[in-house]
Design a protein around this motif. Structure first.
Motif, PDB file in Angstrom:
ATOM      1  N   SER A 158       0.820  -1.207   0.000  1.00 27.44           N
ATOM      2  CA  SER A 158       0.000   0.000   0.000  1.00 27.44           C
ATOM      3  C   SER A 158       0.856   1.260   0.000  1.00 27.44           C
ATOM      4  CB  SER A 158      -0.941  -0.001   1.208  1.00 27.44           C
ATOM      5  OG  SER A 158      -0.203  -0.100   2.414  1.00 27.44           O
ATOM      6  N   GLU A 162       0.521   4.440  -2.426  1.00 29.79           N
ATOM      7  CA  GLU A 162       0.391   5.794  -1.878  1.00 29.79           C
ATOM      8  C   GLU A 162       1.448   6.726  -2.468  1.00 29.79           C
ATOM      9  OE1 GLU A 162       0.628   5.248   2.323  1.00 29.79           O
ATOM     10  OE2 GLU A 162      -1.122   3.911   2.348  1.00 29.79           O
ATOM     11  N   LYS A 213     -11.559   1.142  -3.942  1.00 29.58           N
ATOM     12  CA  LYS A 213     -11.159   0.973  -2.548  1.00 29.58           C
ATOM     13  C   LYS A 213      -9.663   1.234  -2.355  1.00 29.58           C
ATOM     14  CE  LYS A 213     -13.298  -0.078   0.428  1.00 29.58           C
ATOM     15  NZ  LYS A 213     -13.992   0.862   1.374  1.00 29.58           N
ATOM     16  N   THR A 214      -8.848   0.834  -3.317  1.00 25.18           N
ATOM     17  CA  THR A 214      -7.406   1.068  -3.224  1.00 25.18           C
ATOM     18  C   THR A 214      -7.098   2.561  -3.247  1.00 25.18           C
ATOM     19  OG1 THR A 214      -6.919  -1.049  -4.301  1.00 25.18           O
ATOM     20  CG2 THR A 214      -5.189   0.620  -4.328  1.00 25.18           C
ATOM     21  N   GLN A 216      -9.235   5.033  -2.606  1.00 27.17           N
ATOM     22  CA  GLN A 216      -9.850   5.653  -1.432  1.00 27.17           C
ATOM     23  C   GLN A 216      -8.919   5.558  -0.224  1.00 27.17           C
ATOM     24  OE1 GLN A 216     -12.919   3.348   0.373  1.00 27.17           O
ATOM     25  NE2 GLN A 216     -13.974   5.101   1.310  1.00 27.17           N
ATOM     26  N   ALA A 217      -8.348   4.371  -0.015  1.00 28.23           N
ATOM     27  CA  ALA A 217      -7.454   4.167   1.120  1.00 28.23           C
ATOM     28  C   ALA A 217      -6.176   4.990   0.975  1.00 28.23           C
ATOM     29  CB  ALA A 217      -7.112   2.688   1.261  1.00 28.23           C
ATOM     30  N   ASP A 220      -6.882   8.717   1.631  1.00 28.66           N
ATOM     31  CA  ASP A 220      -7.099   8.930   3.061  1.00 28.66           C
ATOM     32  C   ASP A 220      -5.796   8.832   3.832  1.00 28.66           C
ATOM     33  OD1 ASP A 220      -9.145   9.157   5.329  1.00 28.66           O
ATOM     34  OD2 ASP A 220      -8.060   7.328   5.894  1.00 28.66           O
ATOM     35  N   SER A 221      -4.978   7.843   3.507  1.00 31.98           N
ATOM     36  CA  SER A 221      -3.716   7.651   4.222  1.00 31.98           C
ATOM     37  C   SER A 221      -2.753   8.816   3.997  1.00 31.98           C
ATOM     38  CB  SER A 221      -3.060   6.334   3.776  1.00 31.98           C
ATOM     39  OG  SER A 221      -1.852   6.117   4.452  1.00 31.98           O
ATOM     40  N   LEU A 254     -14.812   5.156   5.517  1.00 33.39           N
ATOM     41  CA  LEU A 254     -13.817   6.112   5.047  1.00 33.39           C
ATOM     42  C   LEU A 254     -14.492   7.165   4.172  1.00 33.39           C
ATOM     43  CD1 LEU A 254     -10.661   4.013   4.012  1.00 33.39           C
ATOM     44  CD2 LEU A 254     -10.986   5.410   6.068  1.00 33.39           C
TER      45      LEU A 254
END
Length: 543
Positions: A158, A162, A213-214, A216-217, A220-221, A254
């Motif tokens: 992840s 990112e 979802k990937t 979105q995470a 957010d991160s 989220l």
């Protein structure tokens, strides 16, 4: 310079100011009332509403698709008109230059271009730099590019994903990230013509849901203030409410923002198998606090649809009015230009009603945003008429009386009594957009913020009132008086500047060298490549 706006009705929900009062400006900031001394300039705002400058979070005002639409439809803009003296060469009719002027006259001071292809970032920023008065920002498109899809397929860490998102945002000078029909453009290249949330992209083995979802995470991160901005699958299709409902459920705690929800508010009831599902979606939004939405309101008349959803635009080309279109399939999203006219027939009426239902049935004005998805639902110049529809049940009833009863029978609009207040308008078009985008320096009238201020002379005709501001200040400069531009100035491009891991950047550079024969320097254009009149203003994020 010290300016006093005297005796206006101040509408500032953030700071609890809802009534008569004065507002003070020193140079480019709002300041507290000075202990002594006279103002250098006094604006008499008696009989006026005073609000912060408005913010549009989703309006297609620059970039390749917008420019291609101008080329496709010269008859729909006045490019033949003489250029006013002392203005840039681009000021020919409704151009980039005219866009800033038209927004400012309505009291808007910040606008977001929501669909910037990373490969066209320089082009987009060059166009935005030619838009005067207002500040601009962009959202970078991800979700159909080979590098990201390959990382998701290969279960990349992840942190690596990112870093890729951070590099994209930084290199394109964006304020956030948008995903458009996640995976569909990649699937389109393999002759897929419909694509839903749980369908899998050929050759990659990843679903649209997994892509959303990937991202979105990752967003957010990274601490990007604006949640992932999602253009869902199946836009404009009967039954698309099921897709929107599934995407809302996929938020799973989220933050997630759904764009132009009106285009997904379609059910399948009635003999035409096309009906309003707005009440269902509004109930879901009301029950899901991590989800925000903008409307994409349809208004009657000729417009043009511009989108990087190549699958949708390809399927819509048969309904083009006039009968011409442009579809292009390139790396990443591609897209298309399809002109369209919304008539007062069954289908146009349903779309108009569905947008208004969503506006009026979603309870929280902090989570619903005022857009027409310019120009897809209508040009932004219809905003004054749309404000009137939201603020006046009588205005809605007058229009409903002219529309097909067969369409209105499949909508709840006629039964809704709600009328927006000025406080709710100020939240939806000022305070909430600033909060959503992480712009702490605007959206309200508190001491210390940027002096972006709109003053409207009260009038029973709401459209007239909000369509021609009495005064507009941008960074403390008086730029509009009595609905006319007083002088031109240049705004900023608002951006994030996260710092990705250097190892990932080297890997990305190797990828581009091998796949395209291009260095990342092709993306990393210097700020000096943009017109000097447009500085970049950095917005904070955690990374």
């Amino acid at each position: 310079m010290l300016t006093k706006i005297s005796g206006g009705d101040i509408i500032d929900p953030v700071n609890g100011r809802l009534g008569k009062g004065d507002l003070w400006i020193r140079d480019d900031k709002i300041v507290a009332a000075p202990a002594g001394g006279a103002a250098d300039r006094t604006i008499d705002a008696a009989g006026c509403i005073v609000m912060a400058g408005a913010i549009d979070i989703h309006s297609h005002i620059g970039g390749g698709n917008v420019n291609t639409a101008r080329l496709l439809l010269p008859e729909q803009h006045a490019a033949h008109q003489a250029r006013p003296a002392t203005t840039p060469l681009s000021n020919a009719g409704w151009s980039t230059f005219q866009t800033g002027c038209l927004y400012a006259k309505m009291g808007f001071t910040t606008v977001v271009e929501p669909a910037m292809s990373p490969g066209a970032a320089l082009h987009t920023h060059l166009e935005l730099a030619d838009i005067p008065i207002i500040d601009k920002a962009t959202l970078a498109i991800l979700g159909n590019d080979d590098f990201l899809l390959s990382m998701i397929r290969d279960d990349a860490p992840s942190k690596m994903i990112e870093d890729y998102v951070a590099w994209t945002v930084a290199s394109t000078r964006a304020l956030g990230v948008k995903v458009i029909n996640a995976g569909a453009a990649a699937a389109f290249k393999e002759n897929v013509r419909t694509f839903s949330l749980d369908e899998v992209v050929p050759s990659y083995g990843v679903s649209s849901r997994k892509i959303v979802k990937t991202l979105q995470a990752a967003v957010d991160s990274l601490g990007v203030p604006h949640p992932l901005h999602v253009h869902c699958n199946n836009l404009g299709s009967p039954g698309s409410a099921d897709t929107a409902a599934a995407t809302i459920a996929a938020a799973e705690g989220l933050p997630l923002h759904l764009a132009h929800l009106q285009f997904y508010g379609y059910g399948t009831e009635g003999k035409r198998r096309f009906s309003s599902a707005a009440a269902r979606l509004a109930e879901l939004v009301n029950a899901t606090p991590e989800v925000t939405i903008d409307i994409g309101q349809v208004m009657f008349g000729q417009t043009v649809t511009v989108s990087s959803d190549v699958m949708r635009q390809f399927s819509a080309r048969g309904s083009a009015h006039p009968k011409k279109s442009v579809i292009h399939d390139g790396d990443g999203n591609g897209g298309g230009i399809v002109p369209y006219s919304y008539g007062k027939d069954f289908y146009g009426t349903m779309q108009w009603a569905i947008g208004l239902e969503l506006f009026l049935l979603i309870d929280d004005p902090w989570r619903v945003f005022f857009t027409t998805d310019h120009p897809n639902g209508a040009p932004f110049t219809v905003y004054p008429a749309l404000f009137e529809l939201l603020m006046s049940r009588e205005a809605r009833a007058e229009t409903i009386a002219e529309l097909p009863k067969s369409a209105m029978a499949l909508s709840t609009l006629a039964s809704i009594d709600r009328e927006y207040t000025f406080e709710e308008i100020a939240i939806m078009t000022r305070a909430a957009p600033a909060k959503l985008l992480g712009l702490t320096d605007r959206g309200h009238l508190g001491v210390g913020v940027t002096a972006d201020i709109a003053v409207y002379r009260r009038d029973e005709n709401i459209a007239k009132m909000l369509g021609q501001a009495a005064y507009v200040f941008k960074d403390g400069d008086l730029v509009v008086q009595d609905g006319e531009i007083t002088h031109y100035r240049w705004g900023k491009a608002l951006r994030l500047n996260p710092s990705p891991d250097k190892a990932m950047v080297r890997r990305l550079d190797d990828y581009h060298q091998q796949r395209y024969g291009l260095s990342l320097d092709w993306f990393n254009f210097p700020d000096s490549a943009i017109a000097r009149e447009q500085p970049f203003g950095e917005v904070a994020c955690r990374m």
